[in-house]
Motif scaffolding. Structure first.
Motif, PDB file in Angstrom:
ATOM      1  N   PRO A 105     113.838 -29.681  44.769  1.00 31.01           N
ATOM      2  CA  PRO A 105     113.366 -29.959  43.395  1.00 31.01           C
ATOM      3  C   PRO A 105     111.867 -29.658  43.224  1.00 31.01           C
ATOM      4  CG  PRO A 105     113.615 -32.009  44.627  1.00 31.01           C
ATOM      5  CD  PRO A 105     114.061 -30.903  45.549  1.00 31.01           C
ATOM      6  N   PHE A 106     111.510 -28.385  43.233  1.00 32.11           N
ATOM      7  CA  PHE A 106     110.091 -28.004  43.082  1.00 32.11           C
ATOM      8  C   PHE A 106     109.556 -28.506  41.744  1.00 32.11           C
ATOM      9  CE2 PHE A 106     111.609 -24.690  46.030  1.00 32.11           C
ATOM     10  CZ  PHE A 106     110.642 -24.790  47.021  1.00 32.11           C
ATOM     11  N   ARG A 107     108.340 -29.038  41.759  1.00 31.71           N
ATOM     12  CA  ARG A 107     107.725 -29.526  40.523  1.00 31.71           C
ATOM     13  C   ARG A 107     106.519 -28.682  40.090  1.00 31.71           C
ATOM     14  NH1 ARG A 107     108.807 -34.299  43.540  1.00 31.71           N
ATOM     15  NH2 ARG A 107     106.974 -33.489  44.565  1.00 31.71           N
ATOM     16  N   THR A 108     105.847 -28.060  41.065  1.00 31.75           N
ATOM     17  CA  THR A 108     104.675 -27.247  40.717  1.00 31.75           C
ATOM     18  C   THR A 108     104.728 -25.933  41.492  1.00 31.75           C
ATOM     19  OG1 THR A 108     103.366 -28.094  42.558  1.00 31.75           O
ATOM     20  CG2 THR A 108     103.193 -29.301  40.478  1.00 31.75           C
ATOM     21  N   ILE A 109     103.984 -24.957  41.019  1.00 32.54           N
ATOM     22  CA  ILE A 109     103.967 -23.661  41.689  1.00 32.54           C
ATOM     23  C   ILE A 109     103.221 -23.770  43.032  1.00 32.54           C
ATOM     24  CG2 ILE A 109     101.880 -22.713  40.566  1.00 32.54           C
ATOM     25  CD1 ILE A 109     105.142 -20.738  41.231  1.00 32.54           C
ATOM     26  N   GLU A 110     102.381 -24.766  43.160  1.00 32.04           N
ATOM     27  CA  GLU A 110     101.640 -24.959  44.414  1.00 32.04           C
ATOM     28  C   GLU A 110     102.575 -25.293  45.572  1.00 32.04           C
ATOM     29  OE1 GLU A 110     100.280 -26.254  41.428  1.00 32.04           O
ATOM     30  OE2 GLU A 110      99.049 -24.433  41.520  1.00 32.04           O
ATOM     31  N   LYS A 155     105.960 -16.412  43.202  1.00 26.10           N
ATOM     32  CA  LYS A 155     104.656 -16.596  42.554  1.00 26.10           C
ATOM     33  C   LYS A 155     104.361 -15.435  41.604  1.00 26.10           C
ATOM     34  CE  LYS A 155     102.655 -18.739  46.544  1.00 26.10           C
ATOM     35  NZ  LYS A 155     101.659 -18.530  47.550  1.00 26.10           N
ATOM     36  N   TYR A 156     104.675 -14.230  42.055  1.00 30.22           N
ATOM     37  CA  TYR A 156     104.432 -13.052  41.220  1.00 30.22           C
ATOM     38  C   TYR A 156     105.190 -13.178  39.902  1.00 30.22           C
ATOM     39  CZ  TYR A 156     103.980  -8.208  39.762  1.00 30.22           C
ATOM     40  OH  TYR A 156     103.697  -7.077  39.055  1.00 30.22           O
ATOM     41  N   PHE A 157     106.446 -13.566  40.017  1.00 34.40           N
ATOM     42  CA  PHE A 157     107.312 -13.741  38.843  1.00 34.40           C
ATOM     43  C   PHE A 157     106.721 -14.805  37.923  1.00 34.40           C
ATOM     44  CE2 PHE A 157     111.881 -15.046  37.479  1.00 34.40           C
ATOM     45  CZ  PHE A 157     111.784 -14.261  36.339  1.00 34.40           C
ATOM     46  N   TYR A 158     106.309 -15.920  38.498  1.00 35.59           N
ATOM     47  CA  TYR A 158     105.748 -17.034  37.724  1.00 35.59           C
ATOM     48  C   TYR A 158     104.509 -16.586  36.942  1.00 35.59           C
ATOM     49  CZ  TYR A 158     103.286 -21.455  36.861  1.00 35.59           C
ATOM     50  OH  TYR A 158     102.618 -22.494  36.282  1.00 35.59           O
ATOM     51  N   TYR A 159     103.560 -15.946  37.648  1.00 34.90           N
ATOM     52  CA  TYR A 159     102.317 -15.565  36.973  1.00 34.90           C
ATOM     53  C   TYR A 159     102.532 -14.455  35.948  1.00 34.90           C
ATOM     54  CZ  TYR A 159      99.888 -18.800  39.978  1.00 34.90           C
ATOM     55  OH  TYR A 159      99.483 -19.955  40.601  1.00 34.90           O
ATOM     56  N   SER A 160     103.505 -13.567  36.193  1.00 38.47           N
ATOM     57  CA  SER A 160     103.737 -12.538  35.178  1.00 38.47           C
ATOM     58  C   SER A 160     104.372 -13.164  33.933  1.00 38.47           C
ATOM     59  CB  SER A 160     104.555 -11.373  35.731  1.00 38.47           C
ATOM     60  OG  SER A 160     105.804 -11.808  36.146  1.00 38.47           O
ATOM     61  N   LEU A 161     105.119 -14.244  34.104  1.00 41.18           N
ATOM     62  CA  LEU A 161     105.661 -14.949  32.933  1.00 41.18           C
ATOM     63  C   LEU A 161     104.536 -15.612  32.147  1.00 41.18           C
ATOM     64  CD1 LEU A 161     108.868 -16.537  34.553  1.00 41.18           C
ATOM     65  CD2 LEU A 161     108.831 -14.739  32.815  1.00 41.18           C
ATOM     66  N   ASN A 177     101.510 -14.646  32.011  1.00 41.43           N
ATOM     67  CA  ASN A 177     100.798 -13.554  31.327  1.00 41.43           C
ATOM     68  C   ASN A 177     101.492 -13.108  30.054  1.00 41.43           C
ATOM     69  OD1 ASN A 177      98.604 -13.352  32.946  1.00 41.43           O
ATOM     70  ND2 ASN A 177      99.549 -11.855  34.328  1.00 41.43           N
ATOM     71  N   GLN A 178     102.811 -13.273  30.039  1.00 41.52           N
ATOM     72  CA  GLN A 178     103.562 -12.904  28.830  1.00 41.52           C
ATOM     73  C   GLN A 178     103.488 -13.993  27.768  1.00 41.52           C
ATOM     74  OE1 GLN A 178     107.666 -11.929  29.991  1.00 41.52           O
ATOM     75  NE2 GLN A 178     106.828 -10.959  31.834  1.00 41.52           N
ATOM     76  N   GLY A 179     102.735 -15.065  28.058  1.00 46.83           N
ATOM     77  CA  GLY A 179     102.545 -16.130  27.077  1.00 46.83           C
ATOM     78  C   GLY A 179     103.575 -17.245  27.175  1.00 46.83           C
ATOM     79  N   ILE A 180     104.380 -17.228  28.226  1.00 47.23           N
ATOM     80  CA  ILE A 180     105.396 -18.273  28.398  1.00 47.23           C
ATOM     81  C   ILE A 180     104.730 -19.536  28.968  1.00 47.23           C
ATOM     82  CG2 ILE A 180     107.457 -18.833  29.793  1.00 47.23           C
ATOM     83  CD1 ILE A 180     108.261 -15.868  29.264  1.00 47.23           C
ATOM     84  N   SER A 181     105.180 -20.717  28.504  1.00 50.78           N
ATOM     85  CA  SER A 181     104.546 -21.969  28.925  1.00 50.78           C
ATOM     86  C   SER A 181     104.747 -22.212  30.423  1.00 50.78           C
ATOM     87  CB  SER A 181     105.136 -23.143  28.153  1.00 50.78           C
ATOM     88  OG  SER A 181     106.440 -23.406  28.655  1.00 50.78           O
ATOM     89  N   GLU A 182     103.856 -23.010  31.010  1.00 54.26           N
ATOM     90  CA  GLU A 182     103.944 -23.300  32.453  1.00 54.26           C
ATOM     91  C   GLU A 182     105.291 -23.899  32.822  1.00 54.26           C
ATOM     92  OE1 GLU A 182     100.735 -25.623  34.111  1.00 54.26           O
ATOM     93  OE2 GLU A 182      99.254 -24.226  33.265  1.00 54.26           O
ATOM     94  N   LYS A 183     105.739 -24.825  31.974  1.00 55.54           N
ATOM     95  CA  LYS A 183     106.989 -25.522  32.270  1.00 55.54           C
ATOM     96  C   LYS A 183     108.177 -24.550  32.310  1.00 55.54           C
ATOM     97  CE  LYS A 183     109.575 -29.490  30.749  1.00 55.54           C
ATOM     98  NZ  LYS A 183     110.118 -29.975  29.509  1.00 55.54           N
ATOM     99  N   LYS A 184     108.224 -23.708  31.288  1.00 56.41           N
ATOM    100  CA  LYS A 184     109.322 -22.743  31.199  1.00 56.41           C
ATOM    101  C   LYS A 184     109.222 -21.714  32.327  1.00 56.41           C
ATOM    102  CE  LYS A 184     112.407 -20.590  28.197  1.00 56.41           C
ATOM    103  NZ  LYS A 184     112.351 -19.526  27.187  1.00 56.41           N
ATOM    104  N   ALA A 185     108.000 -21.245  32.598  1.00 53.42           N
ATOM    105  CA  ALA A 185     107.799 -20.232  33.649  1.00 53.42           C
ATOM    106  C   ALA A 185     108.263 -20.782  34.995  1.00 53.42           C
ATOM    107  CB  ALA A 185     106.344 -19.815  33.702  1.00 53.42           C
ATOM    108  N   LEU A 186     107.941 -22.047  35.224  1.00 51.51           N
ATOM    109  CA  LEU A 186     108.330 -22.684  36.486  1.00 51.51           C
ATOM    110  C   LEU A 186     109.854 -22.730  36.608  1.00 51.51           C
ATOM    111  CD1 LEU A 186     106.625 -23.937  38.740  1.00 51.51           C
ATOM    112  CD2 LEU A 186     107.101 -26.166  37.751  1.00 51.51           C
ATOM    113  N   LYS A 187     110.484 -23.097  35.528  1.00 51.82           N
ATOM    114  CA  LYS A 187     111.943 -23.184  35.526  1.00 51.82           C
ATOM    115  C   LYS A 187     112.570 -21.811  35.783  1.00 51.82           C
ATOM    116  CE  LYS A 187     115.662 -25.041  32.809  1.00 51.82           C
ATOM    117  NZ  LYS A 187     116.141 -25.460  31.522  1.00 51.82           N
ATOM    118  N   LEU A 188     112.031 -20.822  35.089  1.00 48.28           N
ATOM    119  CA  LEU A 188     112.584 -19.471  35.226  1.00 48.28           C
ATOM    120  C   LEU A 188     112.361 -18.913  36.631  1.00 48.28           C
ATOM    121  CD1 LEU A 188     111.455 -17.945  31.805  1.00 48.28           C
ATOM    122  CD2 LEU A 188     113.791 -18.434  32.511  1.00 48.28           C
ATOM    123  N   ALA A 189     111.165 -19.151  37.164  1.00 46.23           N
ATOM    124  CA  ALA A 189     110.831 -18.549  38.459  1.00 46.23           C
ATOM    125  C   ALA A 189     111.505 -19.285  39.614  1.00 46.23           C
ATOM    126  CB  ALA A 189     109.319 -18.540  38.651  1.00 46.23           C
TER     127      ALA A 189
END
Ligand code: ISL
Ligand code: CA
Length: 546
Positions: free
Chosen positions: A361-366, A374-380, A382-394
């Motif tokens: 159950p990861f909670r943070t990208i750290e 990580k690459y996927f997360y940060y590119s999301l 950059n596309q303007g997606i929220s941290e919460k959503k990016a984390l879920k997607l990645a």
């Protein structure tokens, strides 16, 4: 077809970084593997495939090798490895190591030389092409995201990499490269390893740089024509030493797999990567059961003509099956196990799968280690997606889920270490651990033990043909394995709902015993049958027609 030892064998994939730490630096090691050999013996496995332990800057956890002949000191040294080999052999366990020859680390001496100048003797060990900082030789994309090219300011050219930029691809068209690799392979074989798992081997041949991508972005470097020549050279060495080989061969079709495996194939068996079909909204994806089924049915039928498959459901690149294919319950984990394990091929178990380790159950990208995640997360982001959503997607399909430490006991750090580990231990370790399951009737671990011994004991599973039934059913997998007059019917409901199905009447009327099932209640198998959620059974029968 002559018999091969691995037809009747079960393999265990071991991710050394997360298996067992013995010197308390939070990283698994060779001594740890040695310490746990009795566990593996008791489980009943015949061989191990150990993920890379070579010297590496660890950009891709050992898949970026900077010296093929040295081990990464964090795992131990060569003497310890030889002791491990001896100890395993004494227990009748064979050891396969990872062979990573599509690329090296950018810290490998060959690449350090190659970078120095255009006329360096090692320049042609890698792929270099004319480029400017703005314009790469082509638009191909790497598996880990971004261009397959990285510009080098010093020599004003770009080099090619299908994975991270720290993993430059070796130039297999250069005979000197091949000679160096073959020499290295022989060196490990002389040391006594029993075989190799060939990493990303279907990528060693590339199309010419002006190849235009139409639909499949990976087409320019996936099972490209001409690869047969290199595979044939490799197989000559493997045959000479009579070792076992399993290739990671994405892009090799089920039809071509006959040429790749079997008696006259390049390798003994291959992993296909097609069956991981996803379903659901991004961020909430699960494995599509019908997708999995269709791919497996096709592969199994095609390989019946003379090839052999490495069967797996988990590995270090995939999330945990109890989370993606199952619903977190033990019944679902048992059903998944039965479904793939008894097909035609050599089954592999990935460490922790046998105790039902689940996605973390990861909670943070750290908390994440994987560069690709990580690459996927940060590119999301950059596309303007929220941290919460990016984390879920990645994180939904992150490779890190399967890389958390092995859960040995309810002790601190799950018995993996005594200090904080490189990836955190799953919070469920007090319930889900080897110690607990070893002594608990009905546990997944004991079930796997039974399944392994059944797989080896019943001749149909080794030598038998395979026939699928209920082929279009979205959730129920059903097949028979037959050898001479004996047969075994495998039926598995891979859904949370009850499923009513019709089993072949002639089989049901000739049934003898239930070899294995995952529900304890007595049940009579009639041809019209209602299967409970994730219910699975293996039924022995005699074929009266033979
Ligand atoms: O072909 C692919 C996707 O369709 C890729 O998945 C590719 O074949 C696969 O990712 C290769 O994985 C292996 O090599 C990588 C390493 O990071 C993985 O851990 C390893 O299993 C690079 O060495
Ligand atoms: Ca250690």
């Amino acid at each position: 077809m002559e018999s091969k030892w691995w037809e009747n064998a079960v393999g265990y994939q071991l991710y050394p970084r997360s298996f067992q730490d013995t010197n308390y630096d939070g990283i698994g090691d060779i001594q740890g593997i040695r310490k746990r050999l009795p566990y593996l013996k008791e489980l009943g496995v015949d061989f191990l495939w150990i993920n890379p332990m070579y010297q590496s800057p660890n950009i891709d956890n050992g898949y970026d090798i900077s010296d093929f002949y040295k081990l990464n000191p964090e795992f131990g040294n060569l003497d310890e490895f030889i002791e491990l080999l001896d100890a395993a052999h004494q227990m009748g366990i064979k050891v396969l190591v990872d062979l990573v020859v599509n690329h090296t680390s950018d810290q490998h001496p060959w690449f350090l030389e190659s970078k120095k100048s255009k006329d360096n003797p090692y320049r042609e060990y890698y792929h270099w092409a004319e480029a400017t900082p703005e314009k790469m030789p082509n638009n191909w994309q790497s598996f880990f995201g971004g261009s397959t090219w990285t510009y080098d300011e010093h020599t004003e050219q770009a080099y090619f990499h299908v994975f991270a930029k720290e993993q430059p691809d070796l130039n297999w068209t250069n005979p000197k490269v091949r000679e160096e690799i073959y020499q290295m392979i022989r060196w490990w074989l002389e040391l006594g390893v029993d075989g190799f798992r060939l990493d990303a081997i279907s990528h060693i041949q590339k199309e010419s740089w002006d190849f235009k991508i139409t639909s499949n972005p990976w087409a320019p470097f996936m099972n490209v024509s001409g690869i047969e020549n290199y595979m044939a050279e490799l197989s000559t060495i493997f045959r000479e030493y009579q070792v076992m080989t399993v290739g990671e061969a994405s892009g090799v079709t089920s039809h071509e797999a006959i040429k790749w495996t079997g008696n006259h194939g390049f390798l003994d068996m291959i992993f296909e990567l097609e069956h991981n079909v996803k379903i659901g909204n991004p961020g909430e994806e699960k494995t599509s059961i019908i997708g999995f089924k269709k791919v497996m049915q096709r592969w199994q039928m095609d390989l019946l003509k003379g090839g052999w498959q490495a069967l797996y459901i988990e590995n270090h690149d995939l999330p945990r099956s109890i989370s993606t294919m199952g619903n977190g319950t033990i019944e679902s984990a048992k059903a998944i196990a039965i479904a793939y394990f008894l097909m035609r091929g050599t089954p592999f178990i990935y460490q922790g799968q046998e105790i039902g380790m689940a996605n973390y159950p990861f909670r943070t990208i750290e908390e994440v280690d994987g560069e690709d995640t990580k690459y996927f997360y940060y590119s999301l982001l950059n596309q303007g997606i929220s941290e919460k959503k990016a984390l879920k997607l990645a994180l939904n399909w992150s490779r890190d889920h399967s890389r958390t430490p092995m859960q040995w006991s309810a002790d601190c750090q799950a018995g993996f270490s005594e200090v904080a580990s490189w990836l955190p231990v799953h919070p469920n370790y007090r319930q889900v651990n080897v110690e607990n399951e070893k002594n608990r009737q009905g546990s997944l671990l004991l079930f796997y033990q039974e399944l392994i011994s059944l797989r080896k004991k019943i001749v149909e599973f080794t030598k038998g043909s395979i026939t699928f039934y209920l082929k279009k059913h979205p959730y129920v997998i059903c097949y028979t394995r037959e050898f001479q007059r004996l047969g075994a019917l495998v039926v598995v409901n891979l859904s949370e709902k009850k499923q009513k199905v019709d089993l072949p009447k002639w089989i049901i009327s000739n049934q003898k015993t239930i070899l294995l099932k995952n529900y304890t209640e007595e049940k009579v198998f009639t041809s019209r049958i209602e299967l409970l959620p994730y219910e699975a059974a293996v039924i022995r029968y005699v074929n009266p027609k033979k």
